[in-house]
Design an enzyme around this catalytic site. Sequence first.
Site, mmCIF file in Angstrom:
data_model
loop_
_atom_site.group_PDB
_atom_site.id
_atom_site.type_symbol
_atom_site.label_atom_id
_atom_site.label_comp_id
_atom_site.label_asym_id
_atom_site.label_seq_id
_atom_site.Cartn_x
_atom_site.Cartn_y
_atom_site.Cartn_z
ATOM 1 N N ASP A 94 -0.010 0.687 -8.113
ATOM 2 C CA ASP A 94 0.513 -0.636 -8.401
ATOM 3 C C ASP A 94 -0.470 -1.748 -8.063
ATOM 4 O OD1 ASP A 94 3.004 0.313 -9.361
ATOM 5 O OD2 ASP A 94 3.681 0.623 -7.302
ATOM 6 N N TYR A 148 -2.178 10.053 0.152
ATOM 7 C CA TYR A 148 -2.387 8.611 0.224
ATOM 8 C C TYR A 148 -2.699 8.222 1.659
ATOM 9 C CZ TYR A 148 -0.312 7.689 -4.419
ATOM 10 O OH TYR A 148 -0.049 7.643 -5.770
#
Length: 386
Positions: A94, A148
């Site tokens: 994002d 992540y």
Amino acid sequence: MNSCAVENPLKRISESVSDVEAKKSRTEYQRIKRRKYASLICYSGTGYLGLQRNPGRKTIEEDLLNAMLKAGAITEEAYNQPKVIEFQRAARTDKGVSAVRQILSLKLPMEISLEDINSHLPEQIRMVAVKRATKGFNCKGHCDARTYSYMMPSFALAPKECLPEESYRITDDVFDKTNELLQTFVGTHNYHNFTSRKKPLDPSAQRYIISFICERPVLTEGMEFVVLKVKGQSFMLHQIRKMVGLVIAIMRGVTAKETVTKAWGEEKLDLPVAPGVGLVLEEVHYDRYNERYSKDGFHDAIEWSAVKEQLEEFKTKYILSSIVQTEKDEKSMLLWLENLPLHSFDVRNGSRNLVEDEEEEDDCAEEDRNESSKLKVENDVKSKDE
């Protein structure tokens, strides 16, 4: 009397100019031999509205496709319709989110110049390497897991009696308690409260977390940072940022540790979303694919140890430095912490965080919608492989 059909000479030239040009374009496209590849890219998300292409918005994919077009790696048709070259991304990132080892799957010419492609890209986006893959390779469908990291000032984890300021240094006790808390997320749980517009009984809300740890702090430009690293089979929109947000809230004493297990229940809770600037896609894993195909003599293992130093150099120069500088300039975490107590961490009343939900819904297009059926997708894709 025999009647013979006589071809009208004019018929031969009846095709329009556009039809001729279209045929020529298709012929030229077919003349260039193309194969399916796994492409490794890395990028800093600073200044971009995410990875996924969105007309009229500044995205990583828009710049990447434009660079490939200018370098002659794709045609105008593929630029306008990437599905022509079976373009796919392993994970959607994002606004502001960066990636060290993002993977794309697409068809490219057998002879391709990464140097030429990169010459048309800004320095914060690089196509680092490509590897030959099977015809049915899908970087999303064949993915085993994703890792992540989330980098943030250590003062975000400071006890409530400590002021969140740059001079804070994390103690061993706080470090150990943070890792203990992160372990509660490991395993399979219902994460409907950690994303947007997801029903409690939706099977796709079940997600498997493989590991979640806090790494030792590092001192950068007078500020101490810690990195939370999470590996999971798949993640939903804003899931990691909400997990981090809840961890911070518990460590800061804004809510109780029991809120984690409560969030896995059916009631919809009011949970915060941590700032996006510190989130980085570290790696996409292909263990099962590599086991099956990397030893067949035709296809490469989808792993990037050969360019590890190059990736680490890029990460330090463009990603970590950007996170640090953004935090120092914009104080995103500090400002976020000021608003943290406004969240109830309790059952939502229907109007709480309406704006936040609308923003998440706008961002939600194509965000791992079918990850709950990943194994089925993987099997379907593999059936097409060589």
